[in-house]
Each structure stands twice: as structure tokens, then as C-alpha cells.
Design an enzyme around this catalytic site. Structure first.
Site, short mmCIF file in Angstrom:
data_model
loop_
_atom_site.label_atom_id
_atom_site.label_comp_id
_atom_site.label_asym_id
_atom_site.label_seq_id
_atom_site.Cartn_x
_atom_site.Cartn_y
_atom_site.Cartn_z
N ASP A 208 72.83 25.71 -26.57
CA ASP A 208 71.98 26.84 -26.19
C ASP A 208 70.58 26.63 -26.78
O ASP A 208 70.31 25.63 -27.44
CB ASP A 208 72.60 28.18 -26.64
CG ASP A 208 72.32 29.27 -25.61
OD1 ASP A 208 71.15 29.46 -25.26
OD2 ASP A 208 73.28 29.92 -25.15
N HIS A 283 68.69 27.72 -20.90
CA HIS A 283 69.28 27.73 -22.24
C HIS A 283 69.31 26.33 -22.84
O HIS A 283 70.33 25.90 -23.40
CB HIS A 283 70.68 28.36 -22.22
CG HIS A 283 70.64 29.85 -22.01
ND1 HIS A 283 70.24 30.73 -22.99
CD2 HIS A 283 70.93 30.61 -20.92
CE1 HIS A 283 70.29 31.97 -22.52
NE2 HIS A 283 70.69 31.92 -21.27
N GLU A 347 70.61 32.70 -16.25
CA GLU A 347 69.33 33.07 -16.86
C GLU A 347 68.35 31.90 -16.91
O GLU A 347 67.92 31.48 -17.98
CB GLU A 347 69.58 33.60 -18.28
CG GLU A 347 70.47 34.85 -18.29
CD GLU A 347 70.71 35.41 -19.67
OE1 GLU A 347 70.68 36.64 -19.82
OE2 GLU A 347 70.95 34.63 -20.63
C1 ACM Z 1 75.30 35.35 -20.01
O1 ACM Z 1 75.72 36.33 -20.64
N1 ACM Z 1 74.02 35.03 -20.03
C2 ACM Z 1 76.21 34.53 -19.24
#
Ligand code: ACM
Ligand code: ZN
Length: 554
Positions: A208, A283, A347
């Protein structure tokens, strides 16, 4: 009290056996079966079941002293007085208290548990998996009996017939060691907690923005540079004034290949599959910091010190990004035998791609009309790469917008809607909707007044988790695509494993029943079973659990 052979012993009264998740079929009778107080001899009638005896002995070995202990992390551990007899392997069947066997007429995860004066305890399963889940049911009965009998007294079990199998084949828990790291030993305890709830899939989120947490031999900077952030945001993300702590975090915080082997072995012995997640194209800041050529601007980048969504993501224009991702996935596939690899996909802002000549060139050459299609290009290429290696992909529900192939499994997190849409278009689905199963959300309506530790927000009490209907708005044709349910516990605000447990327990009980039991009962009945069975289990093992529902706090 029921009199047995002239001696008064305490026995669980008829109808007092409480099991979570609710078994498919359970019948109690008036028979009473006494087991010794010092050791229980377990006979594995099939050699494939022999390893389960040691694993169960280790699992039930009591790790903590009874009492109530205030931990330095601010949580309270409550450990019950209950003591179980030691588990020992029996060499011959006639000396056994508990017999384990395979019954090939049962489904893979199905089991039948009988307790009778003639045969004492017998667990038959379609495979070792079924037998193991039957042993989990028996663990609950043993703890309840031991609590009822009192320390050191023989156990008196009621006559019982349980025939049980899971509704969903995927019963998942997600584990995030990226924002805050958790050791291999902590992860093993997490796996024990999963097994207790008959959860069979660990989703291991390994990369991440705030930390890359897995060794990749070909790219050593991922675990030299990508694991460490220079400091961490203090307080909630919305609390701008709280600033940063100024303390570097994460040196050496990653799993080596040896660690991965150890975790996989441990999970496999407990009938749990591990699915790794490598996030792309978003991420990715920890990877970009390690190798700045992976980004559109070339950096410099800094491992993220705060939470949220970064605009810096993998560049999809450059071939070198694909070389990197394929090399990483090669090593991941070498380490993990799982059928599925999770490739993230959530995201991911597209601002960097808009301004990147490489990304623009890729879009032109491939005839891609939008940045979402560019993300779809990466998704399809990576899916094909993994398919060619015999693997399948799972991605977060944003992959629907990027244009998903029919073979990808969609993990629905922004509510159930993504999963419903995916099932309607024929994709397999794992339901992990935030409004029901994000366990980083608060558990009470007034977290401050109730003394909840800092959380990300939201409100997902046990009752809300339990109310989830995985088939809502689906019909007979689309239901079949729902492969299972998962809870996600992101660790932005969870810096200790005590806190992690507090977020997951008792809500894992609801996850367990929604995923396992085809016919749920009422919330009131469920809560009474959790109180009678799971709470004593947590106390038997010394796990940290949130007390709110047991204190009547909503
Ligand atoms: C997430 O909670 N961004 C998958
Ligand atoms: Zn680019």
C-alpha cells in the site's frame, strides 16, 4: 444437575448447547456422556486426519492465566477459569474418547458430529476440512461443558447429533499489515481466530501507499526503502491540527519468504487458504518511492505518512511498469499456491495519466478513449498474465468501471451494489460491503461516550453485520455468482494487535454466521448464542473483544 451412575455431575441442560455459526441441523437428546478431566484421547481413523490432532492440541492449549488484565495498549483481556483436558493422540480406537473419520458421502467441508454413550464423540467429515470444522464445533461444546462442570471436573456432554456444512465456500477475513505492521506470531493468532469462526480464506493485503510488506528478491529496495515512512499522521485524518508524530515507522517491517512459508503452512494446517493482494495501479506510493521510474513523473516520491488516496499511481504507459509487475507476480505465484491472486484496483485517480506522455501514447496506440479504459488495459493485461500461469484474479469493485472480463471475481466493498451489478453481468462476487463488514468502523452509536478507541468513522454494530443479506436484490440466476462474504479491517487507526482483535471480535461471529449458516435465526437468538458460546471462547483463549453488546450498549 443430572444423576449419572449414582454421582451427581453438572451437565449442560437439554437445549443449552449454543453453537456459532448455527449448524444446519442439530438435535440434542437426554443421554449423558462423561469424558475424563485430565486428558482426552483422540483417534484419527484415517491417516490424513492425524495432523489435525496435534494442531487441535496446540489450538486448545491454554495460553493465558485466568483473570482480568489491563494491557499497556489500553485494552482489557478477560481470561476465564475454564480448563480443558489435554488432547492426546490415541493409538487404538477402543481407548479413544473422540474418533475422527472421513465419510466420502459428505461434501468437502461437511461434517457429522455425534455424541452418544455407545461411541462417545465421533466426527466424520467429507475431507479433513469438514472434520476440522466439526472439531471447532466440539471446541465450543467442550468449553461450555468445562465452564459448567468447574475446573478439573470430568466433562459431561449431552447426547447430540449435528450435521452441518457451510452455505458459502468463501468465508473471508482481510488482514492489513501495511498501515501498521503485525508480526508473524500475531498473524498466526489471527488465523486461530479465523478457524474458531470457521472462516476459510485469509486475504493478505501486502502492499500500500504507507508500506510495502513482502520480500521480492528481484527488487530489494521494496523492503529497504518501501517499508519505512518518515513519520505518521497523528489522530484522525480530518484532524488537521494534530500534525505528525515525527517518528520513523516500519524499518524491517515486512514478511520474508521464510515468513510467508511459515504462515502458509500454519494456515493450511488449519484448513485456511491464503490469498495475497498486490495493489495496482493505485495505492502504490511505497513501490514508487523504492523505484521512482514506476510513476508517471519519475518522482521523487515519499512513502506516505498519512491516510487516504494518493494521486501518484503506477504509470501504465511505460513497458517497464509491466516488467516490474510481472516480475513481482512471478515471485508471488512462486510463494502462494492459491487459485486466486488479488490485484487491488480500488481508489485510483487518473490525474497523473492525463499529463503523462507515455500514458497518452499508450491510449493512442491502443485506441483507449478514457483513463478508465487505460486502467482496464492494465487490468486485462495482468489478468491474462496470471491466467497464463493458471491463476484467477480478484479485484475491488472499481474494476467494473475499468471494464472487467467475465473471468474476474469482483470484491464488492462500496456497499453491495457493485457486487449486485457484477453478479447480474455474470461475474463471480465476494461481498465485503463497507456498511456491513468494514470492521475498522465504530461499533457503537456514540463512540466517544462509550470509550471506543479512535476509528475511521462509520457505525457497524454487531446487529448491522448480522442483518446482511448476501442475496438481496438477486434472483435464482444471479445468486449463484455470490461466492462468499468477507470482513475488512484496515489498520490506519489500528496500531496494536490488541486493538485489531477489539475491532474484529465479536463482529467475526456475525461474519461467521452470515457466511456459514444458510438459515440465520433472529438477532436476539444469535446474540444469546454469542454470549453463551463465543464470549466464553474469547475468554478461554484470552482474546481481546469489544464489550459493548454484552453490556447492552448500542
Ligand atoms: C477499499 O476499502 N479501498 C477497498
Ligand atoms: Zn504514465
Amino acid at each position: 444437575m443430572i444423576a449419572v451412575s449414582g454421582t451427581a455431575v453438572s451437565v449442560l441442560s437439554l437445549g443449552a448447547v449454543n453453537i456459532v455459526p448455527m449448524p444446519a441441523e442439530m438435535k440434542e437428546n437426554r443421554a449423558v456422556v462423561q469424558l475424563p478431566s485430565d486428558k482426552l484421547k483422540v483417534y484419527a481413523a484415517d491417516p490424513a486426519l492425524e495432523p489435525l490432532v496435534d494442531v487441535w492440541a496446540e489450538f486448545l492449549g491454554k495460553p493465558y492465566r485466568p483473570g482480568t488484565e489491563k494491557l499497556s495498549t489500553g485494552f482489557t483481556r478477560i481470561v476465564s477459569e475454564t480448563v480443558l483436558p489435554k488432547i492426546r493422540e490415541a493409538r487404538d480406537m477402543s481407548a479413544a474418547d473422540i474418533r475422527l473419520d472421513i465419510d466420502r458421502s459428505l461434501a468437502e467441508e461437511e461434517y457429522v458430529l455425534t455424541i452418544s454413550p455407545e461411541e462417545k464423540v465421533v466426527i466424520s467429515g467429507g475431507t479433513a476440512k469438514g472434520v476440522w470444522w466439526g472439531m471447532q464445533t466440539l471446541s465450543q461444546i467442550l468449553v461450555q461443558s468445562a465452564a459448567s462442570a468447574g475446573d478439573g471436573k470430568p466433562l459431561s456432554l449431552p447426547g447430540l447429533y449435528v450435521r452441518d456444512k457451510p452455505h458459502f465456500s468463501y468465508r473471508g477475513a482481510h488482514f492489513d499489515p501495511c498501515r501498521h505492521f503485525f508480526t508473524v506470531d500475531e498473524l498466526k493468532t489471527f488465523i486461530d481466530i479465523m478457524a474458531l469462526h470457521k472462516l476459510n480464506t485469509l486475504h493478505w493485503h501486502l502492499t500500500d501507499d504507507q508500506g510495502w510488506r513482502i520480500e521480492i528478491e528481484k527488487y530489494p529496495l521494496l523492503t529497504k526503502v518501501g517499508t519505512v515512512r518518515k513519520e505518521t499522521k497523528v489522530g484522525h485524518i480530518n484532524d488537521k491540527e494534530a500534525g505528525y508524530d515525527g517518528i520513523p515507522y516500519g524499518k524491517g517491517c515486512y514478511y520474508t519468504k521464510k515468513d510467508v512459508r511459515e504462515v502458509l503452512e500454519y494456515a493450511s494446517a488449519r484448513q485456511i487458504t491464503v490469498i495475497p493482494e498486490i495493489e495496482m495501479p493505485g495505492h502504490a506510493v511505497a513501490a514508487l518511492t523504492s523505484y521512482p521510474w514506476l510513476g508517471c513523473t519519475g518522482g521523487p516520491y515519499e512513502v506516505w505518512t498519512t491516510w487516504g488516496v494518493s494521486e501518484d499511481v503506477f504509470c501504465i504507459g511505460k513497458e517497464t511498469t509491466f516488467d516490474f509487475l510481472e516480475d513481482v507476480l512471478d515471485e508471488i505465484c512462486e510463494m502462494f499456491p492459491s487459485e486466486y491472486i488479488h490485484i487491488g484496483g480500488d481508489e485510483c485517480p487518473s490525474v497523473r495519466w492525463k499529463d503523462c506522455p507515455d500514458c497518452r501514447k499508450r491510449m493512442q496506440e491502443e485506441g483507449l478513449e478514457s483513463e478508465r479504459q487505460l486502467q482496464g488495459y492494465l487490468l486485462h493485461r495482468i489478468e491474462k498474465y496470471l491466467n497464463d500461469k493458471g491463476r484467477k484474479i480478484i479485484g475491488w469493485d472499481e474494476i467494473l468501471e475499468a471494464g472487467v472480463t467475465p473471468t474476474a471475481t469482483v470484491m464488492s466493498w462500496r456497499g453491495p451494489e457493485g457486487g449486485i451489478a457484477a453478479a447480474k453481468q455474470g461475474n463471480d462476487v465476494i461481498m465485503a460491503p463497507n456498511i456491513y463488514f468494514y470492521l475498522d468502523y465504530y461499533q457503537t452509536a456514540d463512540p466517544k461516550a462509550n470509550g471506543e478507541p479512535l476509528g475511521i468513522g462509520g457505525y457497524v454494530p454487531l446487529e448491522k453485520c448480522y442483518s446482511f443479506d448476501p442475496y438481496d436484490r438477486l434472483n435464482e440466476n444471479t445468486k449463484k455468482h455470490i461466492k462468499g462474504i468477507q470482513a475488512n479491517t484496515w489498520s490506519e487507526y489500528i496500531a496494536s494487535f490488541d486493538h485489531y482483535q477489539h475491532m474484529d471480535l465479536p463482529r467475526f461471529s456475525a461474519l461467521s454466521e452470515v457466511a456459514w449458516s444458510e438459515d440465520k435465526t433472529s438477532y436476539e437468538d444469535f446474540l444469546s448464542r454469542v454470549t453463551a458460546s463465543m464470549k466464553p471462547m474469547y475468554e478461554y483463549f484470552g482474546y481481546i473483544y469489544a464489550p459493548y453488546v454484552f453490556e447492552g450498549i448500542k
